[in-house]
Design a protein around this motif. Structure first.
Motif, PDB file in Angstrom:
ATOM      1  N   GLY A  37       0.772  -1.231   0.000  1.00  9.06           N
ATOM      2  CA  GLY A  37       0.000   0.000   0.000  1.00  9.06           C
ATOM      3  C   GLY A  37       0.801   1.278   0.000  1.00  9.06           C
ATOM      4  O   GLY A  37       0.218   2.369   0.081  1.00  9.06           O
ATOM      5  N   ALA A  38       2.118   1.194  -0.110  1.00  7.22           N
ATOM      6  CA  ALA A  38       2.959   2.389  -0.108  1.00  7.22           C
ATOM      7  C   ALA A  38       3.230   2.855  -1.533  1.00  7.22           C
ATOM      8  O   ALA A  38       3.175   2.074  -2.489  1.00  7.22           O
ATOM      9  N   ASP A  39       3.525   4.131  -1.659  1.00  8.22           N
ATOM     10  CA  ASP A  39       4.034   4.690  -2.906  1.00  8.22           C
ATOM     11  C   ASP A  39       5.543   4.715  -2.761  1.00  8.22           C
ATOM     12  O   ASP A  39       6.116   5.664  -2.215  1.00  8.22           O
ATOM     13  N   ALA A  40       6.197   3.649  -3.185  1.00  6.56           N
ATOM     14  CA  ALA A  40       7.625   3.467  -2.932  1.00  6.56           C
ATOM     15  C   ALA A  40       8.424   3.561  -4.225  1.00  6.56           C
ATOM     16  O   ALA A  40       8.032   3.003  -5.252  1.00  6.56           O
ATOM     17  N   VAL A  41       9.554   4.261  -4.143  1.00  7.16           N
ATOM     18  CA  VAL A  41      10.440   4.404  -5.297  1.00  7.16           C
ATOM     19  C   VAL A  41      11.884   4.319  -4.818  1.00  7.16           C
ATOM     20  O   VAL A  41      12.200   4.636  -3.669  1.00  7.16           O
ATOM     21  N   ALA A  42      12.759   3.870  -5.705  1.00 10.06           N
ATOM     22  CA  ALA A  42      14.197   3.910  -5.454  1.00 10.06           C
ATOM     23  C   ALA A  42      14.750   5.175  -6.090  1.00 10.06           C
ATOM     24  O   ALA A  42      14.424   5.496  -7.245  1.00 10.06           O
ATOM     25  N   VAL A  43      15.580   5.917  -5.365  1.00  9.19           N
ATOM     26  CA  VAL A  43      16.107   7.198  -5.837  1.00  9.19           C
ATOM     27  C   VAL A  43      17.613   7.238  -5.580  1.00  9.19           C
ATOM     28  O   VAL A  43      18.067   6.869  -4.488  1.00  9.19           O
ATOM     29  N   HIS A  44      18.379   7.685  -6.567  1.00  9.36           N
ATOM     30  CA  HIS A  44      19.818   7.852  -6.372  1.00  9.36           C
ATOM     31  C   HIS A  44      20.043   8.977  -5.367  1.00  9.36           C
ATOM     32  O   HIS A  44      19.501  10.082  -5.520  1.00  9.36           O
ATOM     33  N   TRP A  45      20.857   8.714  -4.364  1.00 11.42           N
ATOM     34  CA  TRP A  45      21.025   9.701  -3.295  1.00 11.42           C
ATOM     35  C   TRP A  45      21.588  11.016  -3.790  1.00 11.42           C
ATOM     36  O   TRP A  45      21.286  12.087  -3.230  1.00 11.42           O
ATOM     37  N   ASP A  46      22.384  10.985  -4.857  1.00  6.49           N
ATOM     38  CA  ASP A  46      23.005  12.202  -5.355  1.00  6.49           C
ATOM     39  C   ASP A  46      22.305  12.768  -6.582  1.00  6.49           C
ATOM     40  O   ASP A  46      22.879  13.574  -7.314  1.00  6.49           O
ATOM     41  N   ASP A  47      21.040  12.376  -6.789  1.00  9.49           N
ATOM     42  CA  ASP A  47      20.257  12.917  -7.898  1.00  9.49           C
ATOM     43  C   ASP A  47      19.873  14.358  -7.568  1.00  9.49           C
ATOM     44  O   ASP A  47      19.103  14.601  -6.635  1.00  9.49           O
ATOM     45  N   PRO A  48      20.367  15.346  -8.311  1.00 11.01           N
ATOM     46  CA  PRO A  48      20.075  16.744  -7.969  1.00 11.01           C
ATOM     47  C   PRO A  48      18.608  17.106  -8.140  1.00 11.01           C
ATOM     48  O   PRO A  48      18.147  18.114  -7.592  1.00 11.01           O
ATOM     49  N   ALA A  49      17.867  16.302  -8.898  1.00 11.33           N
ATOM     50  CA  ALA A  49      16.458  16.606  -9.131  1.00 11.33           C
ATOM     51  C   ALA A  49      15.531  15.937  -8.122  1.00 11.33           C
ATOM     52  O   ALA A  49      14.315  16.125  -8.168  1.00 11.33           O
ATOM     53  N   ALA A  50      16.070  15.163  -7.204  1.00 13.35           N
ATOM     54  CA  ALA A  50      15.238  14.420  -6.252  1.00 13.35           C
ATOM     55  C   ALA A  50      14.512  15.376  -5.306  1.00 13.35           C
ATOM     56  O   ALA A  50      15.100  16.314  -4.777  1.00 13.35           O
ATOM     57  N   ASP A  51      13.221  15.114  -5.096  1.00 13.56           N
ATOM     58  CA  ASP A  51      12.403  15.915  -4.180  1.00 13.56           C
ATOM     59  C   ASP A  51      12.240  15.139  -2.875  1.00 13.56           C
ATOM     60  O   ASP A  51      11.240  14.467  -2.648  1.00 13.56           O
ATOM     61  N   TRP A  52      13.238  15.243  -2.007  1.00 17.41           N
ATOM     62  CA  TRP A  52      13.211  14.470  -0.777  1.00 17.41           C
ATOM     63  C   TRP A  52      12.078  14.905   0.142  1.00 17.41           C
ATOM     64  O   TRP A  52      11.489  14.080   0.847  1.00 17.41           O
ATOM     65  N   ALA A  53      11.730  16.175   0.130  1.00 16.41           N
ATOM     66  CA  ALA A  53      10.655  16.669   0.981  1.00 16.41           C
ATOM     67  C   ALA A  53       9.296  16.123   0.561  1.00 16.41           C
ATOM     68  O   ALA A  53       8.347  16.159   1.347  1.00 16.41           O
ATOM     69  N   GLY A  54       9.207  15.596  -0.642  1.00 12.80           N
ATOM     70  CA  GLY A  54       7.948  15.040  -1.119  1.00 12.80           C
ATOM     71  C   GLY A  54       7.678  13.637  -0.620  1.00 12.80           C
ATOM     72  O   GLY A  54       6.686  13.025  -1.018  1.00 12.80           O
ATOM     73  N   HIS A  55       8.541  13.118   0.257  1.00 16.09           N
ATOM     74  CA  HIS A  55       8.367  11.768   0.795  1.00 16.09           C
ATOM     75  C   HIS A  55       8.131  11.836   2.301  1.00 16.09           C
ATOM     76  O   HIS A  55       8.664  12.705   3.001  1.00 16.09           O
ATOM     77  N   ASP A  56       7.326  10.927   2.785  1.00 17.83           N
ATOM     78  CA  ASP A  56       7.096  10.836   4.220  1.00 17.83           C
ATOM     79  C   ASP A  56       8.303  10.227   4.937  1.00 17.83           C
ATOM     80  O   ASP A  56       8.514  10.483   6.121  1.00 17.83           O
ATOM     81  N   LEU A  57       9.058   9.416   4.212  1.00 19.55           N
ATOM     82  CA  LEU A  57      10.209   8.739   4.793  1.00 19.55           C
ATOM     83  C   LEU A  57      11.235   8.465   3.707  1.00 19.55           C
ATOM     84  O   LEU A  57      10.882   8.034   2.605  1.00 19.55           O
ATOM     85  N   VAL A  58      12.490   8.728   4.020  1.00 15.99           N
ATOM     86  CA  VAL A  58      13.601   8.335   3.150  1.00 15.99           C
ATOM     87  C   VAL A  58      14.420   7.296   3.913  1.00 15.99           C
ATOM     88  O   VAL A  58      14.897   7.566   5.025  1.00 15.99           O
ATOM     89  N   VAL A  59      14.549   6.109   3.334  1.00 18.96           N
ATOM     90  CA  VAL A  59      15.296   5.022   3.954  1.00 18.96           C
ATOM     91  C   VAL A  59      16.602   4.845   3.188  1.00 18.96           C
ATOM     92  O   VAL A  59      16.585   4.562   1.982  1.00 18.96           O
ATOM     93  N   ILE A  60      17.708   5.031   3.861  1.00 17.31           N
ATOM     94  CA  ILE A  60      19.002   4.805   3.215  1.00 17.31           C
ATOM     95  C   ILE A  60      19.184   3.307   3.035  1.00 17.31           C
ATOM     96  O   ILE A  60      19.178   2.558   4.004  1.00 17.31           O
ATOM     97  N   ARG A  61      19.328   2.880   1.796  1.00 14.20           N
ATOM     98  CA  ARG A  61      19.446   1.464   1.552  1.00 14.20           C
ATOM     99  C   ARG A  61      20.807   1.083   0.960  1.00 14.20           C
ATOM    100  O   ARG A  61      21.574   0.389   1.569  1.00 14.20           O
ATOM    101  N   SER A  62      21.108   1.470  -0.205  1.00 16.22           N
ATOM    102  CA  SER A  62      22.344   0.988  -0.840  1.00 16.22           C
ATOM    103  C   SER A  62      23.100   2.151  -1.476  1.00 16.22           C
ATOM    104  O   SER A  62      23.367   2.149  -2.667  1.00 16.22           O
ATOM    105  N   THR A  63      23.457   3.121  -0.658  1.00 18.60           N
ATOM    106  CA  THR A  63      24.252   4.262  -1.124  1.00 18.60           C
ATOM    107  C   THR A  63      25.731   3.872  -1.078  1.00 18.60           C
ATOM    108  O   THR A  63      26.542   4.501  -0.385  1.00 18.60           O
ATOM    109  N   TRP A  64      26.054   2.829  -1.818  1.00 13.05           N
ATOM    110  CA  TRP A  64      27.328   2.138  -1.629  1.00 13.05           C
ATOM    111  C   TRP A  64      28.532   2.812  -2.263  1.00 13.05           C
ATOM    112  O   TRP A  64      29.646   2.267  -2.216  1.00 13.05           O
ATOM    113  N   ASP A  65      28.355   4.002  -2.825  1.00 14.15           N
ATOM    114  CA  ASP A  65      29.506   4.756  -3.313  1.00 14.15           C
ATOM    115  C   ASP A  65      29.819   5.934  -2.401  1.00 14.15           C
ATOM    116  O   ASP A  65      30.687   6.742  -2.710  1.00 14.15           O
ATOM    117  N   TYR A  66      29.146   6.018  -1.258  1.00 12.33           N
ATOM    118  CA  TYR A  66      29.286   7.215  -0.423  1.00 12.33           C
ATOM    119  C   TYR A  66      30.698   7.383   0.137  1.00 12.33           C
ATOM    120  O   TYR A  66      31.140   8.514   0.380  1.00 12.33           O
TER     121      TYR A  66
END
Length: 295
Positions: A37-66
């Motif tokens: 029932g969630a509206d879930a998407v995968a987003v690149h952490w360094d995507d300059p166009a990402a609208d992080w405020a538009g999500h109720d929750l951001v879960v860090i999953r595989s930011t493996w180049d950090y």
């Protein structure tokens, strides 16, 4: 921020470019959250166009180049944490991206692998009586890590000097001999409870260059943790500064020279969940993420 009927959840990952992502769990987790029932998407952490405020929750999953851009990543976590709810919290990310946290755990009485640190400009002092491991305080997937015997000191010094040139602080640990026979155990926690555990073989083979590609989780199999392992893992989690609410955590343990489990690493930023190895754990992960997004 007004909440929509379906919780909006972003799973932060890395951009693999033309290669296939190493995160085997991500597509299934996005799908399972959607089915729940969630509206879930995968987003690149360094995507300059990402609208992080538009999500109720951001879960860090595989930011493996950090680890190549640790300062940039910590700044990103701060920004996202100000815009919406971030799991794990930005202050945890800041503390855990620098492996000098092992010293904090030791100071809190948690059994850990003994660790010394060499910052750029420090004299390169290395063990002379036993095998040891050199790796950066900001690293993942055994990047810039290697094990050395005392007779390979010149190679180890060049390794440390290369890290100094990159602006990295080196950490030096005795090689835990049990790893070659018993491997490492990874205890995974989610939603505050043990989720599952795995065991992997030795990552660093003798003579492997620090800049060679390595298999981060060789010979991975399910594992049932002992009471002693579980107790040490829980002590490590209890020692995290500030007693933050952790959505997820992984405690990597080895058997110390005294025969007791000790902490090799505490992974609170982007630990691999290994859901592909533990498929029965997926419903609990989905449940915990949904609870965090709607609380």
């Amino acid at each position: 921020m007004a909440r929509t009927a379906a919780p909006r959840i972003a799973l932060a990952t890395y951009d693999p470019g033309p290669r296939t992502s190493h995160d085997r769990d991500l597509p299934g987790l996005v799908r399972a959250l959607g089915e729940a029932g969630a509206d879930a998407v995968a987003v690149h952490w360094d995507d300059p166009a990402a609208d992080w405020a538009g999500h109720d929750l951001v879960v860090i999953r595989s930011t493996w180049d950090y680890s190549w851009r640790a300062a940039e990543f910590v700044a990103w976590a701060d920004k996202v944490g100000e815009a919406t709810r971030l799991a794990n919290p930005a202050e945890v990310v800041r503390w855990n991206t620098d492996k000098r946290y092992i010293g904090d755990l030791a100071g809190a009485g948690v059994p850990v692998v003994p660790t010394a640190y060499l910052a750029p400009g420090d004299p390169v002092e290395l063990p002379e009586a036993h095998e040891y491991v050199v790796k950066p305080t900001s690293g993942a997937g055994a990047r810039f890590a290697a094990r050395y015997t005392p007779d390979r000191r010149e190679t180890a010094v060049r390794h440390v000097e290369r890290m100094y040139a990159e602006g990295l602080t080196a950490m030096v640990q005795p090689f835990v001999t049990s790893i070659d026979t018993e491997g490492e155990r990874a205890l995974q926690f989610f939603g505050g409870r043990l989720l599952h555990a795995s065991r992997k073989g030795a990552v660093l083979a003798p003579g492997t260059a620090y800049d060679a590609d390595k298999i981060a989780h060789p010979d991975l199999v399910p594992w049932t943790p002992t009471e002693a392992e579980l107790a040490v893992a829980e002590r490590a989690l209890a020692a995290v500064p500030g007693e933050p609410e952790l959505l997820y955590a992984r405690v990597d343990l080895v058997t110390g020279e005294d025969g007791r489990p000790c902490v090799m690493e505490l992974e609170l930023v982007e630990p691999n969940l290994f859901l592909w190895l533990h498929p029965d754990s997926s419903p609990r992960v989905v449940e915990a993420i949904l609870a965090a997004a709607t609380s």
